[in-house]
Design an enzyme around this catalytic site. Structure first.
Site, PDB file in Angstrom:
ATOM      1  N   ASP A   1       6.402  38.517  56.512  1.00  0.00           N
ATOM      2  CA  ASP A   1       5.386  37.905  55.602  1.00  0.00           C
ATOM      3  C   ASP A   1       4.441  37.355  56.486  1.00  0.00           C
ATOM      4  O   ASP A   1       3.342  38.029  56.673  1.00  0.00           O
ATOM      5  CB  ASP A   1       6.395  37.255  54.538  1.00  0.00           C
TER       6      ASP A   1
ATOM      7  N   GLU B   1      14.504  43.969  60.233  1.00  0.00           N
ATOM      8  CA  GLU B   1      14.115  42.883  59.319  1.00  0.00           C
ATOM      9  C   GLU B   1      13.758  43.537  58.097  1.00  0.00           C
ATOM     10  O   GLU B   1      13.247  44.547  57.869  1.00  0.00           O
ATOM     11  CB  GLU B   1      12.927  42.326  60.249  1.00  0.00           C
ATOM     12  N   ASP B   2      14.003  42.813  56.916  1.00  0.00           N
ATOM     13  CA  ASP B   2      13.651  43.339  55.450  1.00  0.00           C
ATOM     14  C   ASP B   2      12.229  43.204  55.364  1.00  0.00           C
ATOM     15  O   ASP B   2      11.488  44.340  54.825  1.00  0.00           O
ATOM     16  CB  ASP B   2      14.227  42.483  54.695  1.00  0.00           C
TER      17      ASP B   2
ATOM     18  N   ASP C   1      15.824  38.353  47.983  1.00  0.00           N
ATOM     19  CA  ASP C   1      16.240  37.338  47.001  1.00  0.00           C
ATOM     20  C   ASP C   1      15.370  36.468  46.359  1.00  0.00           C
ATOM     21  O   ASP C   1      14.366  36.007  47.077  1.00  0.00           O
ATOM     22  CB  ASP C   1      17.370  36.565  47.452  1.00  0.00           C
TER      23      ASP C   1
ATOM     24  N   PHE D   1       5.362  38.075  45.354  1.00  0.00           N
ATOM     25  CA  PHE D   1       6.828  37.676  45.768  1.00  0.00           C
ATOM     26  C   PHE D   1       7.728  38.916  45.087  1.00  0.00           C
ATOM     27  O   PHE D   1       7.470  39.355  44.134  1.00  0.00           O
ATOM     28  CB  PHE D   1       7.253  36.456  45.185  1.00  0.00           C
TER      29      PHE D   1
ATOM     30  N   GLY E   1      18.697  39.116  54.584  1.00  0.00           N
ATOM     31  CA  GLY E   1      17.956  39.877  53.599  1.00  0.00           C
ATOM     32  C   GLY E   1      17.919  41.616  54.127  1.00  0.00           C
ATOM     33  O   GLY E   1      17.691  42.542  53.405  1.00  0.00           O
TER      34      GLY E   1
HETATM   35  P1  IMP Z   1       7.926  35.379  57.529  1.00  0.00           P
HETATM   36  O1  IMP Z   1       8.623  34.610  58.592  1.00  0.00           O
HETATM   37  O2  IMP Z   1       7.145  34.723  56.815  1.00  0.00           O
HETATM   38  O3  IMP Z   1       7.369  36.544  57.888  1.00  0.00           O
HETATM   39  O4  IMP Z   1       9.315  35.389  56.461  1.00  0.00           O
HETATM   40  C1  IMP Z   1      10.246  36.274  56.576  1.00  0.00           C
HETATM   41  C2  IMP Z   1      11.344  36.117  55.925  1.00  0.00           C
HETATM   42  O5  IMP Z   1      10.898  35.583  54.487  1.00  0.00           O
HETATM   43  C3  IMP Z   1      11.948  37.295  55.239  1.00  0.00           C
HETATM   44  O6  IMP Z   1      12.897  37.850  56.287  1.00  0.00           O
HETATM   45  C4  IMP Z   1      12.472  37.272  54.187  1.00  0.00           C
HETATM   46  O7  IMP Z   1      13.696  37.011  54.042  1.00  0.00           O
HETATM   47  C5  IMP Z   1      11.566  36.201  53.358  1.00  0.00           C
HETATM   48  N1  IMP Z   1      10.602  36.898  52.597  1.00  0.00           N
HETATM   49  C6  IMP Z   1       9.261  36.804  52.676  1.00  0.00           C
HETATM   50  N2  IMP Z   1       8.612  37.521  51.764  1.00  0.00           N
HETATM   51  C7  IMP Z   1       9.777  37.496  50.526  1.00  0.00           C
HETATM   52  C8  IMP Z   1       9.583  37.982  49.307  1.00  0.00           C
HETATM   53  O8  IMP Z   1       8.496  38.643  48.800  1.00  0.00           O
HETATM   54  N3  IMP Z   1      10.784  38.020  48.605  1.00  0.00           N
HETATM   55  C9  IMP Z   1      11.881  37.559  49.241  1.00  0.00           C
HETATM   56  N4  IMP Z   1      12.059  37.113  50.500  1.00  0.00           N
HETATM   57  C10 IMP Z   1      10.936  37.110  51.363  1.00  0.00           C
HETATM   58 MG    MG Z   2      14.901  38.408  56.596  1.00  0.00          MG
END
Ligand code: IMP
Ligand code: MG
Length: 189
Positions: free
Chosen positions: A107, A103-104, A163, A156, A49
């Protein structure tokens, strides 16, 4: 009507234009240039990402630094699986180094929590997080974010590296999933 696109079974509507993204990336890089001058940081980009954010950010980072990549995966479709898989690991010795995770989006925070935990075991001097997007309402873990591009609602999104089922990463603007179904979706193709 806002530009709308269809990716597989879902409709997305434009929500953040690329100009706004690039402004915030520039601001983040300027802050990093100031804060981390003299530390020769290692930027650790989280694939897939973060590739687009990392490219834009690194073009604006002007201090001596190194860049490397790790590949993690936690999402399936439009939801998190809660488990993080390491697909490509870290090869560099980070002992005593200043590391900046690129990081992108943060979440739930599960990915960043796990990554900080595994990096700390390799005895870096310090670890910072630079994330472009942050969804405060979705956060489940305590993670300290040093550099944040934009706070966004718990919806989302796709584009700018992010993606839906592997598609949409190449879009330069951000698109948000539409909640209403059965709407006419005009493809931008
Ligand atoms: P976390 O571990 O829940 O913080 O999620 C992190 C990863 O989930 C990010 O690095 C993204 O690759 C993916 N992600 C989280 N939210 C979104 C979204 O809205 N769209 C697409 N990918 C997401
Ligand atoms: Mg990511």
């Amino acid at each position: 009507m806002k530009p709308t696109i269809q990716i597989k079974d879902k409709c997305f509507e434009i929500s953040i234009p690329s100009e706004k993204i690039l402004e915030e990336v520039k601001r983040m890089a300027e802050q990093i240039n100031k804060d981390l001058a003299g530390t020769e940081p290692l930027f650790l980009v989280v694939l897939n990402g973060a590739f687009m954010f990392a490219a834009d950010l690194m073009k604006q980072v002007s201090i001596p630094c190194q860049i490397s990549f790790v590949k993690l995966a936690s999402y399936h479709g439009t939801g998190t699986t809660g488990k993080v898989k390491e697909l490509i690991g870290l090869n560099e010795n980070i002992e005593g180094r200043t590391v900046v995770i690129v990081e992108d989006i943060v979440d739930t925070g599960i990915t960043m929590e796990q990554m900080i935990h595994s990096l700390k075991a390799k005895h870096p001097k310090e670890v910072h997080i630079a994330t472009f997007f942050y969804k405060p309402e979705a956060l489940q873990k305590t993670v300290h974010l040093d550099y944040v591009g934009m706070h966004i609602p718990n919806d989302f999104i796709v584009g700018y590296g992010l993606d839906y089922d592997g598609f949409g990463r190449n879009l330069t603007d951000i698109y948000t999933l539409k909640k209403e179904v059965n709407e006419v979706c005009l493809s931008l193709k």
